[in-house]
Scaffold this motif. Structure first.
Motif, PDB file in Angstrom:
ATOM      1  N   LEU A  47      15.246  -6.583 -16.778  1.00 23.01           N
ATOM      2  CA  LEU A  47      15.265  -5.807 -18.021  1.00 23.01           C
ATOM      3  C   LEU A  47      14.217  -6.294 -19.006  1.00 23.01           C
ATOM      4  CD1 LEU A  47      19.100  -5.335 -18.291  1.00 23.01           C
ATOM      5  CD2 LEU A  47      17.427  -3.479 -18.360  1.00 23.01           C
ATOM      6  N   LYS A  48      13.673  -5.335 -19.745  1.00 23.69           N
ATOM      7  CA  LYS A  48      12.635  -5.604 -20.731  1.00 23.69           C
ATOM      8  C   LYS A  48      13.125  -5.169 -22.114  1.00 23.69           C
ATOM      9  CE  LYS A  48       9.116  -4.307 -17.299  1.00 23.69           C
ATOM     10  NZ  LYS A  48       7.969  -3.390 -17.027  1.00 23.69           N
ATOM     11  N   PRO A  49      12.574  -5.708 -23.170  1.00 23.37           N
ATOM     12  CA  PRO A  49      12.982  -5.271 -24.520  1.00 23.37           C
ATOM     13  C   PRO A  49      12.844  -3.762 -24.708  1.00 23.37           C
ATOM     14  CG  PRO A  49      11.744  -7.303 -24.668  1.00 23.37           C
ATOM     15  CD  PRO A  49      11.659  -6.868 -23.228  1.00 23.37           C
ATOM     16  N   GLU A  50      11.858  -3.164 -24.069  1.00 18.70           N
ATOM     17  CA  GLU A  50      11.667  -1.715 -24.224  1.00 18.70           C
ATOM     18  C   GLU A  50      12.721  -0.892 -23.492  1.00 18.70           C
ATOM     19  OE1 GLU A  50       9.394  -3.992 -23.244  1.00 18.70           O
ATOM     20  OE2 GLU A  50       8.061  -3.179 -21.691  1.00 18.70           O
ATOM     21  N   ASP A  51      13.585  -1.540 -22.732  1.00 20.48           N
ATOM     22  CA  ASP A  51      14.712  -0.842 -22.117  1.00 20.48           C
ATOM     23  C   ASP A  51      15.879  -0.686 -23.092  1.00 20.48           C
ATOM     24  OD1 ASP A  51      14.017  -2.650 -19.110  1.00 20.48           O
ATOM     25  OD2 ASP A  51      13.551  -0.547 -19.514  1.00 20.48           O
ATOM     26  N   THR A  52      15.768  -1.272 -24.256  1.00 22.18           N
ATOM     27  CA  THR A  52      16.826  -1.162 -25.261  1.00 22.18           C
ATOM     28  C   THR A  52      17.015   0.293 -25.670  1.00 22.18           C
ATOM     29  OG1 THR A  52      16.451  -3.394 -26.107  1.00 22.18           O
ATOM     30  CG2 THR A  52      17.497  -1.810 -27.599  1.00 22.18           C
ATOM     31  N   ALA A  53      18.236   0.779 -25.535  1.00 20.24           N
ATOM     32  CA  ALA A  53      18.541   2.176 -25.821  1.00 20.24           C
ATOM     33  C   ALA A  53      20.030   2.402 -25.604  1.00 20.24           C
ATOM     34  CB  ALA A  53      17.742   3.106 -24.903  1.00 20.24           C
ATOM     35  N   VAL A  54      20.472   3.583 -26.002  1.00 17.53           N
ATOM     36  CA  VAL A  54      21.800   4.057 -25.598  1.00 17.53           C
ATOM     37  C   VAL A  54      21.620   4.832 -24.301  1.00 17.53           C
ATOM     38  CG1 VAL A  54      23.809   5.429 -26.194  1.00 17.53           C
ATOM     39  CG2 VAL A  54      22.595   4.170 -27.982  1.00 17.53           C
ATOM     40  N   TYR A  55      22.403   4.486 -23.311  1.00 18.42           N
ATOM     41  CA  TYR A  55      22.307   5.098 -22.004  1.00 18.42           C
ATOM     42  C   TYR A  55      23.455   6.086 -21.806  1.00 18.42           C
ATOM     43  CZ  TYR A  55      18.590   1.941 -20.604  1.00 18.42           C
ATOM     44  OH  TYR A  55      17.382   1.275 -20.509  1.00 18.42           O
ATOM     45  N   TYR A  56      23.095   7.266 -21.310  1.00 13.45           N
ATOM     46  CA  TYR A  56      24.057   8.344 -21.126  1.00 13.45           C
ATOM     47  C   TYR A  56      24.046   8.816 -19.674  1.00 13.45           C
ATOM     48  CZ  TYR A  56      23.505   8.849 -26.218  1.00 13.45           C
ATOM     49  OH  TYR A  56      23.449   8.637 -27.578  1.00 13.45           O
ATOM     50  N   CYS A  57      25.213   9.235 -19.212  1.00 13.85           N
ATOM     51  CA  CYS A  57      25.242   9.924 -17.926  1.00 13.85           C
ATOM     52  C   CYS A  57      25.449  11.421 -18.177  1.00 13.85           C
ATOM     53  CB  CYS A  57      26.302   9.360 -16.995  1.00 13.85           C
ATOM     54  SG  CYS A  57      27.967   9.238 -17.665  1.00 13.85           S
ATOM     55  N   ASN A  58      24.903  12.217 -17.290  1.00  8.62           N
ATOM     56  CA  ASN A  58      24.903  13.678 -17.407  1.00  8.62           C
ATOM     57  C   ASN A  58      25.242  14.258 -16.048  1.00  8.62           C
ATOM     58  OD1 ASN A  58      22.246  16.088 -17.412  1.00  8.62           O
ATOM     59  ND2 ASN A  58      24.283  16.413 -18.269  1.00  8.62           N
ATOM     60  N   GLY A  59      26.325  15.004 -16.005  1.00  2.95           N
ATOM     61  CA  GLY A  59      26.669  15.609 -14.750  1.00  2.95           C
ATOM     62  C   GLY A  59      27.623  16.763 -14.940  1.00  2.95           C
ATOM     63  N   PRO A  60      27.516  17.834 -14.144  1.00  2.00           N
ATOM     64  CA  PRO A  60      26.397  18.022 -13.233  1.00  2.00           C
ATOM     65  C   PRO A  60      25.062  18.007 -14.000  1.00  2.00           C
ATOM     66  CG  PRO A  60      28.138  19.609 -12.792  1.00  2.00           C
ATOM     67  CD  PRO A  60      28.488  18.943 -14.074  1.00  2.00           C
ATOM     68  N   TYR A  61      24.034  17.455 -13.384  1.00  4.61           N
ATOM     69  CA  TYR A  61      22.741  17.287 -14.047  1.00  4.61           C
ATOM     70  C   TYR A  61      22.236  18.620 -14.587  1.00  4.61           C
ATOM     71  CZ  TYR A  61      17.742  16.511 -14.559  1.00  4.61           C
ATOM     72  OH  TYR A  61      16.464  16.453 -15.039  1.00  4.61           O
ATOM     73  N   GLY A  62      21.779  18.582 -15.821  1.00  5.98           N
ATOM     74  CA  GLY A  62      21.238  19.778 -16.432  1.00  5.98           C
ATOM     75  C   GLY A  62      22.254  20.619 -17.170  1.00  5.98           C
ATOM     76  N   THR A  63      23.524  20.244 -17.083  1.00  5.99           N
ATOM     77  CA  THR A  63      24.546  20.983 -17.813  1.00  5.99           C
ATOM     78  C   THR A  63      24.794  20.308 -19.162  1.00  5.99           C
ATOM     79  OG1 THR A  63      26.418  19.706 -16.950  1.00  5.99           O
ATOM     80  CG2 THR A  63      25.632  21.578 -15.624  1.00  5.99           C
TER      81      THR A  63
END
Length: 113
Positions: free
Chosen positions: A84-100
């Motif tokens: 991991l790098k400092p630039e990976d800092t973020a809020v991570y979200y999952c999306n499924g079904p993808y595109g919905t």
């Protein structure tokens, strides 16, 4: 459809985290599911995708470091994040079904020494 992302936290550069996305109302093995992230002041960006058939795709900035996978028995999708790098800092979200319109609430990942 409900998606619950978890596993975020504070990690030092070079460290690892494993994010989980637990799904209900949707079968992960029958749908494409993606992880995206959004850093402060930036647009949400796609990180990784796993298709219905199990193929995977990654953004160039995480190739070789992140791995998306799923467990059909647990109806969950995972994102293993290494180096991991400092630039990976973020809020991570999952999306499924993808595109919905179905997104999890997000989990904060902070990479800092």
């Amino acid at each position: 459809v409900q998606l619950q992302a978890s596993g975020g936290g504070l990690v030092q550069p070079g460290g690892s985290l494993r994010l989980s996305c637990a799904a209900s109302g949707m079968t992960v093995g029958s749908n494409a599911v993606a992880w995206s992230r959004q850093a402060p002041g930036r647009q949400r960006e796609l990180v990784a995708l796993i298709t219905r058939g199990g193929a995977t795709d990654y953004a160039d900035f995480v190739k070789g470091r992140f791995t998306i996978s799923r467990d059909n028995a647990k109806n969950a999708v995972y994102l293993q994040m290494n180096s991991l790098k400092p630039e990976d800092t973020a809020v991570y979200y999952c999306n499924g079904p993808y595109g919905t319109r179905y997104w999890g609430r997000g989990t904060q990942v902070t990479v800092s020494s």
